[in-house]
Design a protein around this motif. Structure first.
Motif, PDB file in Angstrom:
ATOM      1  N   ILE B 131       1.070  -1.249  -0.144  1.00 52.73           N
ATOM      2  CA  ILE B 131      -0.048   0.060  -0.073  1.00 52.73           C
ATOM      3  C   ILE B 131       0.816   1.057  -0.123  1.00 52.73           C
ATOM      4  N   LEU B 132       1.805   1.272   0.869  1.00 53.52           N
ATOM      5  CA  LEU B 132       2.768   2.401   1.171  1.00 53.52           C
ATOM      6  C   LEU B 132       3.783   2.850  -0.138  1.00 53.52           C
ATOM      7  N   PHE B 133       4.284   1.491  -0.525  1.00 54.42           N
ATOM      8  CA  PHE B 133       5.219   1.808  -1.596  1.00 54.42           C
ATOM      9  C   PHE B 133       4.521   2.205  -2.959  1.00 54.42           C
ATOM     10  N   THR B 134       3.192   1.584  -3.292  1.00 53.26           N
ATOM     11  CA  THR B 134       2.550   2.093  -4.436  1.00 53.26           C
ATOM     12  C   THR B 134       2.130   3.512  -4.459  1.00 53.26           C
ATOM     13  N   THR B 135       1.776   4.140  -3.306  1.00 53.62           N
ATOM     14  CA  THR B 135       1.280   5.287  -2.770  1.00 53.62           C
ATOM     15  C   THR B 135       2.660   6.136  -3.104  1.00 53.62           C
ATOM     16  N   LEU B 136       3.620   5.651  -2.504  1.00 52.51           N
ATOM     17  CA  LEU B 136       4.963   6.440  -2.788  1.00 52.51           C
ATOM     18  C   LEU B 136       5.243   6.499  -4.386  1.00 52.51           C
ATOM     19  N   LEU B 137       5.191   5.471  -5.069  1.00 57.86           N
ATOM     20  CA  LEU B 137       5.619   5.513  -6.363  1.00 57.86           C
ATOM     21  C   LEU B 137       4.732   6.355  -7.490  1.00 57.86           C
ATOM     22  N   ARG B 138       3.411   6.651  -6.757  1.00 54.00           N
ATOM     23  CA  ARG B 138       2.586   7.588  -7.615  1.00 54.00           C
ATOM     24  C   ARG B 138       3.062   9.069  -7.434  1.00 54.00           C
ATOM     25  N   ALA B 139       3.863   9.290  -6.618  1.00 53.32           N
ATOM     26  CA  ALA B 139       4.299  10.885  -6.435  1.00 53.32           C
ATOM     27  C   ALA B 139       5.109  11.388  -7.665  1.00 53.32           C
ATOM     28  N   SER B 140       4.902  12.420  -7.945  1.00 55.60           N
ATOM     29  CA  SER B 140       5.464  13.211  -9.113  1.00 55.60           C
ATOM     30  C   SER B 140       7.169  13.377  -8.584  1.00 55.60           C
ATOM     31  N   SER B 141       7.051  13.631  -7.358  1.00 56.34           N
ATOM     32  CA  SER B 141       8.601  13.723  -6.983  1.00 56.34           C
ATOM     33  C   SER B 141       8.713  13.469  -5.387  1.00 56.34           C
ATOM     34  N   LEU B 142       9.698  12.842  -5.006  1.00 60.39           N
ATOM     35  CA  LEU B 142       9.913  12.437  -3.639  1.00 60.39           C
ATOM     36  C   LEU B 142      10.857  13.333  -2.833  1.00 60.39           C
ATOM     37  N   PRO B 143      10.159  14.078  -2.018  1.00 62.98           N
ATOM     38  CA  PRO B 143      11.039  15.003  -1.065  1.00 62.98           C
ATOM     39  C   PRO B 143      11.751  13.912  -0.298  1.00 62.98           C
ATOM     40  N   LEU B 144      12.847  14.502   0.557  1.00 67.44           N
ATOM     41  CA  LEU B 144      13.931  13.789   1.307  1.00 67.44           C
ATOM     42  C   LEU B 144      12.924  13.215   2.428  1.00 67.44           C
ATOM     43  N   PRO B 145      12.063  13.736   3.259  1.00 71.64           N
ATOM     44  CA  PRO B 145      11.198  12.897   4.302  1.00 71.64           C
ATOM     45  C   PRO B 145      10.613  11.754   3.872  1.00 71.64           C
ATOM     46  N   ALA B 146      10.125  11.825   2.378  1.00 73.77           N
ATOM     47  CA  ALA B 146       9.564  10.462   1.843  1.00 73.77           C
ATOM     48  C   ALA B 146      10.674   9.536   1.548  1.00 73.77           C
ATOM     49  N   GLY B 147      11.738  10.150   1.176  1.00 72.53           N
ATOM     50  CA  GLY B 147      13.056   9.085   0.773  1.00 72.53           C
ATOM     51  C   GLY B 147      13.267   8.456   2.042  1.00 72.53           C
ATOM     52  N   PHE B 148      13.393   9.035   3.168  1.00 73.43           N
ATOM     53  CA  PHE B 148      13.417   8.446   4.599  1.00 73.43           C
ATOM     54  C   PHE B 148      12.504   7.189   4.772  1.00 73.43           C
ATOM     55  N   VAL B 149      11.349   7.533   4.668  1.00 76.92           N
ATOM     56  CA  VAL B 149      10.348   6.768   4.843  1.00 76.92           C
ATOM     57  C   VAL B 149      10.449   5.597   3.940  1.00 76.92           C
ATOM     58  N   MET B 150      10.667   5.639   2.795  1.00 82.22           N
ATOM     59  CA  MET B 150      11.109   4.699   1.754  1.00 82.22           C
ATOM     60  C   MET B 150      12.300   3.536   2.033  1.00 82.22           C
ATOM     61  N   LEU B 151      13.161   4.369   2.930  1.00 87.75           N
ATOM     62  CA  LEU B 151      14.228   3.289   3.347  1.00 87.75           C
ATOM     63  C   LEU B 151      13.733   2.571   4.664  1.00 87.75           C
ATOM     64  N   GLY B 152      12.799   3.517   5.099  1.00 89.09           N
ATOM     65  CA  GLY B 152      12.359   2.669   6.508  1.00 89.09           C
ATOM     66  C   GLY B 152      11.683   1.548   5.736  1.00 89.09           C
ATOM     67  N   LEU B 153      10.472   1.413   4.869  1.00 90.97           N
ATOM     68  CA  LEU B 153       9.857   0.461   4.551  1.00 90.97           C
ATOM     69  C   LEU B 153      10.486  -0.364   3.876  1.00 90.97           C
ATOM     70  N   ILE B 154      11.661  -0.383   3.370  1.00 88.61           N
ATOM     71  CA  ILE B 154      12.674  -1.363   2.786  1.00 88.61           C
ATOM     72  C   ILE B 154      13.293  -2.083   3.965  1.00 88.61           C
ATOM     73  N   SER B 155      13.785  -1.558   4.947  1.00 90.61           N
ATOM     74  CA  SER B 155      14.018  -2.087   6.334  1.00 90.61           C
ATOM     75  C   SER B 155      13.161  -3.045   7.149  1.00 90.61           C
ATOM     76  N   MET B 156      11.923  -2.240   6.905  1.00 89.47           N
ATOM     77  CA  MET B 156      10.651  -3.281   7.684  1.00 89.47           C
ATOM     78  C   MET B 156      10.749  -4.614   6.741  1.00 89.47           C
ATOM     79  N   LEU B 157      10.479  -4.609   5.598  1.00 85.82           N
ATOM     80  CA  LEU B 157      10.661  -6.098   4.981  1.00 85.82           C
ATOM     81  C   LEU B 157      11.595  -6.822   5.303  1.00 85.82           C
ATOM     82  N   VAL B 158      12.944  -6.246   5.317  1.00 84.96           N
ATOM     83  CA  VAL B 158      14.026  -7.115   5.511  1.00 84.96           C
ATOM     84  C   VAL B 158      13.787  -7.606   7.058  1.00 84.96           C
TER      85      VAL B 158
END
Lengths: 103, 450
Positions: B131-158
């Motif tokens: 849900i969260l990745f797909t939402t993120l990927l629909r953004a036209s640009s990713l501000p750095l705070p969203a970049g932190f969240v993306m790294l966080g989600l990758i870590s969550m899966l690992v």
């Protein structure tokens, strides 16, 4: 110069919008500098250009509706269109000085 | 899109998370887990996972469901799935905890439910990530705070995949040299991915945006923010390298772990300096209580990170336990409790008063809370955190139980404040008779609530 009916309507709308309070900052949206333009056209058609303090805030559309509702209560206003813009974005420098002092 | 929709399930996530926090603190107060039991004992693992999954992960996911759309300006995809995720996570957590208790020789339970619970947790976290990745990927640009969240989600899966593998090893489903190596070296990686990668990076990302919004401060986009982000990315990359080395060679990779540590310290340092600058450049002179609470939580991040560095260098087990306590309950938990003190009244205001703006005089969000009533509970919570960490470090069991009891009292006091905000109990008299919302699940609105 004598104020025209349109100028009266704009002043009344501005006064009505002073009853709309930004829920987070606690001041009215006019003195916070969130209302960029009020354009009173023919046949009571009003276009309002405004912004919110934070982009994509969940309260944005509610503020937009509140502005339309408040402006719609003014005599002579038949139709209100409220547009949100973030160009330019809101900054605290837009606040009225008396608000900025108390901020 | 100009407005993020209101996530209908966020309060349900928060409520379950708070119940898990109170249960975890209650267990600690009752003497369950470290230092009464070993650091890796099943009873300690029960408390640890109740905190990290039950409290912190549910809290973070509930917050992301609401604030990721605010961060990137896109609607949340698949709005019907959050209750499914919540159900999977709750069932998975209960089974996981029962599995740990089975390892502790609790009669009538089989350790096989440990990986089964892990599997259900894995499915819940994967669905949340989708849900969260797909939402993120629909953004036209990713501000750095969203970049932190993306790294966080990758870590969550690992974290969850590594956790499921560990659960299979503990249940005896996986054996051999790999299982021995995983138990010896993998637990630390699991904790680093979870507390550091997932929860801390996501908290950093969300806090950048929330702190800027609440303090009316210009968003941080400079060198320090970039240093914090890229250092975090390097730390995470080195940690992934250490994980691959473990899988490939059954041994740890000291160089990779050292690189992780150095980059992580740099990321935390840059983040804290950056946030301090955010506070300094704020236009709002007076700090509201939730932002003062956030300062205490950020202080706990600095303390916890320093303590962890020293604990890893010195090898002192009790220092490691104390640092984990400070990072999980002081930094992440403290920040969560502070933000809830603003988010719950804000969501309540949106539900009760936002549709009435422009038609009647509406209260401010701040009118829904009474700071003088809430402040002592924050003070108690954070003071008990410091005392509890000291007691853990010194391994004084009775003092730790006492501080846990006090921390529980502080948390209960804050939960009462959240409930009061939902019940509109602290509103000025002009709105005292306003209809109260439902405590947890908001009523469905046609347009604004998904």
């Amino acid at each position: 110069m004598t104020p025209t009916p349109r100028m009266h309507i704009e002043a009344d709308i501005r006064a009505a919008l002073r009853t709309v309070i930004d829920p987070e900052l606690g001041h009215n949206i006019v003195d916070l500098g969130m209302v960029y333009d009020i354009d009173v056209g023919d046949a009571g058609k009003v276009d309002i250009l405004m912004t919110t303090t934070a982009r994509f805030c969940p309260a944005s559309a509610f503020l937009q509706e509140a502005v339309a509702a408040a402006a719609g209560t003014i005599d002579g206003v038949e139709k209100v269109k409220v547009e949100l813009t973030y160009d330019p974005p809101w900054t605290p420098d837009r606040m009225a000085p008396e608000i900025a002092i108390r901020f | 899109m100009h407005m993020a929709t209101i996530s209908r399930w966020t309060l349900a996530y928060f409520s379950c998370a708070l119940v898990a926090l109170l249960c975890a603190l209650g267990l600690m107060a009752a003497g369950f887990g470290y230092p009464n039991d070993g650091l890796m004992a099943p009873r300690t693992l029960v408390v640890v996972h109740l905190v990290t999954i039950g409290w912190l992960s549910l809290l973070m996911l509930g917050a992301l469901l609401q604030f990721l759309p605010v961060l990137i300006g896109r609607e949340l995809v698949w709005p019907r799935l959050p209750p499914v995720v919540l159900t999977l996570l709750l069932i998975g957590l209960v089974l996981l905890l029962c599995g740990f208790l089975a390892l502790d020789s609790l009669h009538g339970l089989s350790a096989d439910i440990l990986p089964f619970g892990g599997l259900i947790l894995l499915s819940g976290f994967c669905l949340a990530a989708a849900i969260l990745f797909t939402t993120l990927l629909r953004a036209s640009s990713l501000p750095l705070p969203a970049g932190f969240v993306m790294l966080g989600l990758i870590s969550m899966l690992v974290t969850v995949m590594l956790g499921e593998t560990l659960a299979s090893v503990l249940a005896g489903l996986v054996g051999g040299d790999f299982s021995l190596a995983l138990v010896e070296h993998g637990v630390g990686l699991h904790a680093a991915f979870g507390l550091g990668g997932w929860l801390t990076l996501a908290a950093m990302g969300v806090s950048y945006r929330l702190v800027s919004m609440f303090l009316v401060a210009p968003e941080r986009k400079g060198t320090l923010t970039a240093v914090a982000f890229w250092s975090a990315a390097v730390a995470l990359g080195a940690l992934v390298g250490a994980l691959f080395a473990l899988i490939a060679t059954n041994t740890s990779w000291p160089l990779g772990l050292a690189l992780t540590g150095i980059a992580a310290v740099l990321a935390v340092g840059a983040y804290l300096i950056d946030i301090a600058a955010l506070y300094r450049t704020r236009r709002r002179a007076t700090l509201e209580l939730h932002m003062a609470g956030a300062v205490a939580a950020m202080g706990m991040l600095g303390l916890g990170a320093s303590l962890l560095t020293w604990a890893l260098w010195s090898g002192i087990e009790s220092a490691l336990a104390a640092s984990m306590h400070v990072l999980s309950l002081g930094w992440l938990g403290g920040l969560g409790l502070a933000m809830l003190y603003k988010i719950i009244p804000f969501l309540t205001w949106l539900e009760c008063f936002a549709p009435l703006m422009g038609r009647i005089t509406t209260p401010r969000v701040q009118d829904l809370v009474n700071e003088s009533r809430a402040a002592p509970w924050f003070v108690l919570y954070f003071a008990a955190e410091l005392a509890g960490a000291a007691a853990l470090f010194l391994k004084v069991q009775h003092v730790f139980q006492l501080t846990s009891m006090l921390q529980l009292l502080g948390a209960v006091g804050l939960v009462v404040q959240y409930v009061r905000a939902r019940r509109l109990a602290d509103l000025p008299t002009a709105w005292q008779n306003h209809p109260r919302p439902r405590l947890i699940l908001p009523a469905t609105r046609k347009r604004s609530v998904v």
